[in-house]
Design an enzyme around this catalytic site. Structure first.
Site, PDB file in Angstrom:
ATOM      1  N   ASP A  11       0.875  -1.162   0.000  1.00  0.00           N
ATOM      2  CA  ASP A  11       0.000   0.000   0.000  1.00  0.00           C
ATOM      3  C   ASP A  11       0.925   1.228   0.000  1.00  0.00           C
ATOM      4  O   ASP A  11       2.103   1.120   0.360  1.00  0.00           O
ATOM      5  CB  ASP A  11      -0.866  -0.047   1.267  1.00  0.00           C
ATOM      6  CG  ASP A  11      -1.716   1.180   1.424  1.00  0.00           C
ATOM      7  OD1 ASP A  11      -2.350   1.606   0.437  1.00  0.00           O
ATOM      8  OD2 ASP A  11      -1.742   1.752   2.536  1.00  0.00           O
ATOM      9  N   LEU A  12       0.414   2.380  -0.405  1.00  0.00           N
ATOM     10  CA  LEU A  12       1.263   3.585  -0.477  1.00  0.00           C
ATOM     11  C   LEU A  12       1.084   4.471   0.765  1.00  0.00           C
ATOM     12  O   LEU A  12       2.012   4.638   1.570  1.00  0.00           O
ATOM     13  CB  LEU A  12       0.922   4.374  -1.748  1.00  0.00           C
ATOM     14  CG  LEU A  12       1.665   5.689  -1.951  1.00  0.00           C
ATOM     15  CD1 LEU A  12       3.167   5.465  -2.130  1.00  0.00           C
ATOM     16  CD2 LEU A  12       1.109   6.412  -3.191  1.00  0.00           C
ATOM     17  N   ASP A  13      -0.131   5.039   0.887  1.00  0.00           N
ATOM     18  CA  ASP A  13      -0.400   5.993   1.960  1.00  0.00           C
ATOM     19  C   ASP A  13      -0.398   5.289   3.317  1.00  0.00           C
ATOM     20  O   ASP A  13      -1.207   4.393   3.553  1.00  0.00           O
ATOM     21  CB  ASP A  13      -1.767   6.659   1.735  1.00  0.00           C
ATOM     22  CG  ASP A  13      -1.810   7.493   0.460  1.00  0.00           C
ATOM     23  OD1 ASP A  13      -0.849   8.230   0.209  1.00  0.00           O
ATOM     24  OD2 ASP A  13      -2.799   7.399  -0.281  1.00  0.00           O
ATOM     25  N   THR A  56       0.838  10.335   3.987  1.00  0.00           N
ATOM     26  CA  THR A  56       0.089  11.415   3.330  1.00  0.00           C
ATOM     27  C   THR A  56      -1.207  11.742   4.057  1.00  0.00           C
ATOM     28  O   THR A  56      -1.915  12.661   3.654  1.00  0.00           O
ATOM     29  CB  THR A  56      -0.251  11.014   1.880  1.00  0.00           C
ATOM     30  OG1 THR A  56      -0.723   9.675   1.931  1.00  0.00           O
ATOM     31  CG2 THR A  56       0.942  11.118   0.966  1.00  0.00           C
ATOM     32  N   LYS A  97      -8.938   6.362   5.992  1.00  0.00           N
ATOM     33  CA  LYS A  97      -7.710   5.657   5.594  1.00  0.00           C
ATOM     34  C   LYS A  97      -8.039   4.430   4.738  1.00  0.00           C
ATOM     35  O   LYS A  97      -8.857   3.606   5.135  1.00  0.00           O
ATOM     36  CB  LYS A  97      -6.903   5.241   6.828  1.00  0.00           C
ATOM     37  CG  LYS A  97      -6.211   6.439   7.462  1.00  0.00           C
ATOM     38  CD  LYS A  97      -5.187   6.045   8.507  1.00  0.00           C
ATOM     39  CE  LYS A  97      -4.514   7.302   9.053  1.00  0.00           C
ATOM     40  NZ  LYS A  97      -3.735   7.029  10.248  1.00  0.00           N
ATOM     41  N   GLY A  98      -7.405   4.346   3.591  1.00  0.00           N
ATOM     42  CA  GLY A  98      -7.598   3.202   2.700  1.00  0.00           C
ATOM     43  C   GLY A  98      -8.862   3.286   1.864  1.00  0.00           C
ATOM     44  O   GLY A  98      -9.120   2.437   1.015  1.00  0.00           O
ATOM     45  N   VAL A  99      -9.669   4.337   2.125  1.00  0.00           N
ATOM     46  CA  VAL A  99     -10.969   4.480   1.483  1.00  0.00           C
ATOM     47  C   VAL A  99     -10.834   5.408   0.269  1.00  0.00           C
ATOM     48  O   VAL A  99     -10.069   6.364   0.308  1.00  0.00           O
ATOM     49  CB  VAL A  99     -11.943   5.077   2.536  1.00  0.00           C
ATOM     50  CG1 VAL A  99     -13.225   5.545   1.926  1.00  0.00           C
ATOM     51  CG2 VAL A  99     -12.195   4.068   3.646  1.00  0.00           C
ATOM     52  N   SER A 154      -2.515   0.449  -4.359  1.00  0.00           N
ATOM     53  CA  SER A 154      -3.031   1.623  -3.626  1.00  0.00           C
ATOM     54  C   SER A 154      -4.392   2.055  -4.150  1.00  0.00           C
ATOM     55  O   SER A 154      -4.675   1.934  -5.338  1.00  0.00           O
ATOM     56  CB  SER A 154      -2.037   2.778  -3.788  1.00  0.00           C
ATOM     57  OG  SER A 154      -2.603   3.993  -3.366  1.00  0.00           O
ATOM     58  N   ALA A 155      -5.212   2.599  -3.247  1.00  0.00           N
ATOM     59  CA  ALA A 155      -6.520   3.154  -3.642  1.00  0.00           C
ATOM     60  C   ALA A 155      -6.370   4.521  -4.296  1.00  0.00           C
ATOM     61  O   ALA A 155      -7.300   5.028  -4.922  1.00  0.00           O
ATOM     62  CB  ALA A 155      -7.413   3.280  -2.413  1.00  0.00           C
ATOM     63  N   LYS A 192      -5.543   7.713  -6.636  1.00  0.00           N
ATOM     64  CA  LYS A 192      -5.388   8.025  -8.063  1.00  0.00           C
ATOM     65  C   LYS A 192      -4.200   8.953  -8.274  1.00  0.00           C
ATOM     66  O   LYS A 192      -3.918   9.367  -9.391  1.00  0.00           O
ATOM     67  CB  LYS A 192      -6.672   8.670  -8.590  1.00  0.00           C
ATOM     68  CG  LYS A 192      -7.847   7.697  -8.598  1.00  0.00           C
ATOM     69  CD  LYS A 192      -9.081   8.282  -9.259  1.00  0.00           C
ATOM     70  CE  LYS A 192     -10.134   7.185  -9.395  1.00  0.00           C
ATOM     71  NZ  LYS A 192     -11.390   7.666  -9.935  1.00  0.00           N
ATOM     72  N   ASN A 193      -3.521   9.305  -7.193  1.00  0.00           N
ATOM     73  CA  ASN A 193      -2.373  10.210  -7.272  1.00  0.00           C
ATOM     74  C   ASN A 193      -1.042   9.497  -7.038  1.00  0.00           C
ATOM     75  O   ASN A 193      -0.028  10.145  -6.768  1.00  0.00           O
ATOM     76  CB  ASN A 193      -2.517  11.325  -6.229  1.00  0.00           C
ATOM     77  CG  ASN A 193      -3.689  12.254  -6.537  1.00  0.00           C
ATOM     78  OD1 ASN A 193      -3.726  12.867  -7.589  1.00  0.00           O
ATOM     79  ND2 ASN A 193      -4.645  12.333  -5.634  1.00  0.00           N
ATOM     80  N   LYS A 206     -10.990  -1.431  -1.705  1.00  0.00           N
ATOM     81  CA  LYS A 206     -10.697  -2.283  -0.548  1.00  0.00           C
ATOM     82  C   LYS A 206     -11.866  -2.153   0.431  1.00  0.00           C
ATOM     83  O   LYS A 206     -12.382  -1.040   0.572  1.00  0.00           O
ATOM     84  CB  LYS A 206      -9.408  -1.809   0.147  1.00  0.00           C
ATOM     85  CG  LYS A 206      -8.166  -1.865  -0.736  1.00  0.00           C
ATOM     86  CD  LYS A 206      -6.988  -1.147  -0.075  1.00  0.00           C
ATOM     87  CE  LYS A 206      -5.792  -1.055  -1.010  1.00  0.00           C
ATOM     88  NZ  LYS A 206      -4.658  -0.311  -0.453  1.00  0.00           N
ATOM     89  N   GLU A 222       0.059  -3.336   4.661  1.00  0.00           N
ATOM     90  CA  GLU A 222      -1.109  -2.451   4.749  1.00  0.00           C
ATOM     91  C   GLU A 222      -1.240  -1.780   6.115  1.00  0.00           C
ATOM     92  O   GLU A 222      -0.993  -2.406   7.136  1.00  0.00           O
ATOM     93  CB  GLU A 222      -2.373  -3.286   4.547  1.00  0.00           C
ATOM     94  CG  GLU A 222      -3.041  -3.138   3.218  1.00  0.00           C
ATOM     95  CD  GLU A 222      -3.614  -1.761   2.931  1.00  0.00           C
ATOM     96  OE1 GLU A 222      -3.752  -0.924   3.847  1.00  0.00           O
ATOM     97  OE2 GLU A 222      -3.930  -1.516   1.766  1.00  0.00           O
ATOM     98  N   ASP A 223      -1.673  -0.508   6.098  1.00  0.00           N
ATOM     99  CA  ASP A 223      -1.904   0.199   7.370  1.00  0.00           C
ATOM    100  C   ASP A 223      -3.387   0.370   7.688  1.00  0.00           C
ATOM    101  O   ASP A 223      -3.721   0.838   8.777  1.00  0.00           O
ATOM    102  CB  ASP A 223      -1.268   1.598   7.336  1.00  0.00           C
ATOM    103  CG  ASP A 223      -2.006   2.542   6.414  1.00  0.00           C
ATOM    104  OD1 ASP A 223      -2.289   2.136   5.260  1.00  0.00           O
ATOM    105  OD2 ASP A 223      -2.336   3.658   6.841  1.00  0.00           O
TER     106      ASP A 223
HETATM  107  C1  BG6 Z   1      -5.709   5.904   0.031  1.00  0.00           C
HETATM  108  C2  BG6 Z   1      -5.779   6.753   1.281  1.00  0.00           C
HETATM  109  O1  BG6 Z   1      -4.422   5.413  -0.153  1.00  0.00           O
HETATM  110  O2  BG6 Z   1      -6.072   6.674  -1.112  1.00  0.00           O
HETATM  111  C3  BG6 Z   1      -7.161   7.366   1.417  1.00  0.00           C
HETATM  112  O3  BG6 Z   1      -5.502   5.953   2.421  1.00  0.00           O
HETATM  113  C4  BG6 Z   1      -7.512   8.146   0.143  1.00  0.00           C
HETATM  114  O4  BG6 Z   1      -7.220   8.191   2.540  1.00  0.00           O
HETATM  115  C5  BG6 Z   1      -7.386   7.231  -1.061  1.00  0.00           C
HETATM  116  O5  BG6 Z   1      -8.833   8.660   0.237  1.00  0.00           O
HETATM  117  C6  BG6 Z   1      -7.685   7.935  -2.381  1.00  0.00           C
HETATM  118  O6  BG6 Z   1      -6.679   8.862  -2.654  1.00  0.00           O
HETATM  119  P1  BG6 Z   1      -6.681   9.905  -3.827  1.00  0.00           P
HETATM  120  O7  BG6 Z   1      -5.268  10.373  -3.893  1.00  0.00           O
HETATM  121  O8  BG6 Z   1      -7.095   9.178  -5.082  1.00  0.00           O
HETATM  122  O9  BG6 Z   1      -7.660  10.974  -3.484  1.00  0.00           O
HETATM  123 MG    MG Z   2      -2.864   3.094   3.494  1.00  0.00          MG
END
Ligand code: BG6
Ligand code: MG
Length: 216
Positions: A10-12, A18, A46-48, A115-116, A118-119, A146, A170-171
């Site tokens: 997982d990234l964040d 982040t 988180k993770g959402v 990772s969830a 998009k960045n 997830k 994963e966190d």
């Molecule tokens: C997950 C984060 O990795 O990415 C979430 O834990 C976040 O908090 C999700 O909402 C979506 O991220 P982004 O960058 O696409 O807005």
């Molecule tokens: Mg995470």
């Protein structure tokens, strides 16, 4: 002989922290439209996914918005978030993350991002870690969030390994569940009391080693 052939990260919250940037951007949005949003509430995000995060904030405030308004609000939040992650540097890599990925690669263990977000490509470029992943699967490549295992199954597929040969890092509770739902082993990064479904829980990747990986 260990059967582990790949690690999916997982990234964040695992590679970088982040959550504070997500919090600042959501908080700015909530303040602007008169909603309550606390650091405690931020834990629920988180993770959402981004879309689901906004829904949670609206639900907590018993407020409804049209689909069009929600798209506009999520876009505004993301613009502020992107401004912040564009300032990130390799100094923000969490302890041990880079070293463990390098150790995996040196030992012939494949690596993927799951990772969830998009960045993820922006963040990986800013912290100069994109080259350490054999495959990158993120929010742009999946349709199910997830705890659905889609993101990790796509990662395993891209690496050409089976679920049983993968370990996920994963966190988030939803992420730990996603790994389990995909038939993978999982190392929780965070609090043992929160991530109690994981095979083991560590405070960070600085506590991880290849020896521990092969004992899972
Ligand atoms: C997950 C984060 O990795 O990415 C979430 O834990 C976040 O908090 C999700 O909402 C979506 O991220 P982004 O960058 O696409 O807005
Ligand atoms: Mg995470």
């Amino acid at each position: 002989m260990s059967t582990i052939k790949a690690c999916i990260f997982d990234l964040d919250g695992v590679i970088v922290d982040t959550a504070v940037y997500h919090y600042k951007a959501w908080k700015r949005l909530a303040d602007q439209i008169g909603l309550n949003f606390t650091e405690h509430d931020n834990e629920l995000l988180k993770g959402v996914s981004r879309v689901r995060s906004l829904e949670i904030i609206l639900e907590l405030n018993h407020v409804t918005k049209t689909a069009e308004e929600q798209t506009e609000l999520a876009t505004q939040k993301n613009n502020w978030y992107v401004d912040m992650i564009n300032q990130m540097t390799p100094a923000e890599i969490l302890p041990g993350a880079k070293e463990f990925l390098e150790a995996c690669r040196a030992a012939g263990i494949k690596t993927a991002l799951g990772s969830a977000s998009k960045n993820s490509s922006t963040i990986l470029a800013k912290i100069n870690m994109a080259h350490l992943f054999d495959a990158i699967v993120d929010g742009n490549h999946v349709s199910k969030a997830k705890p659905d295992p889609e993101v990790f199954l796509k990662g395993a597929e891209a690496l050409g390994v089976s679920s049983a040969e993968c370990v996920v890092f994963e966190d988030a509770i939803a992420g730990v569940e996603a790994a389990i739902n995909g038939g993978m082993k999982v190392v929780g990064i965070g609090e043992p009391a929160v991530l109690n479904k994981a095979n083991i829980v560590l405070s960070g990747l600085d506590k991880m080693s290849l020896e521990l990986l092969h004992r899972l």
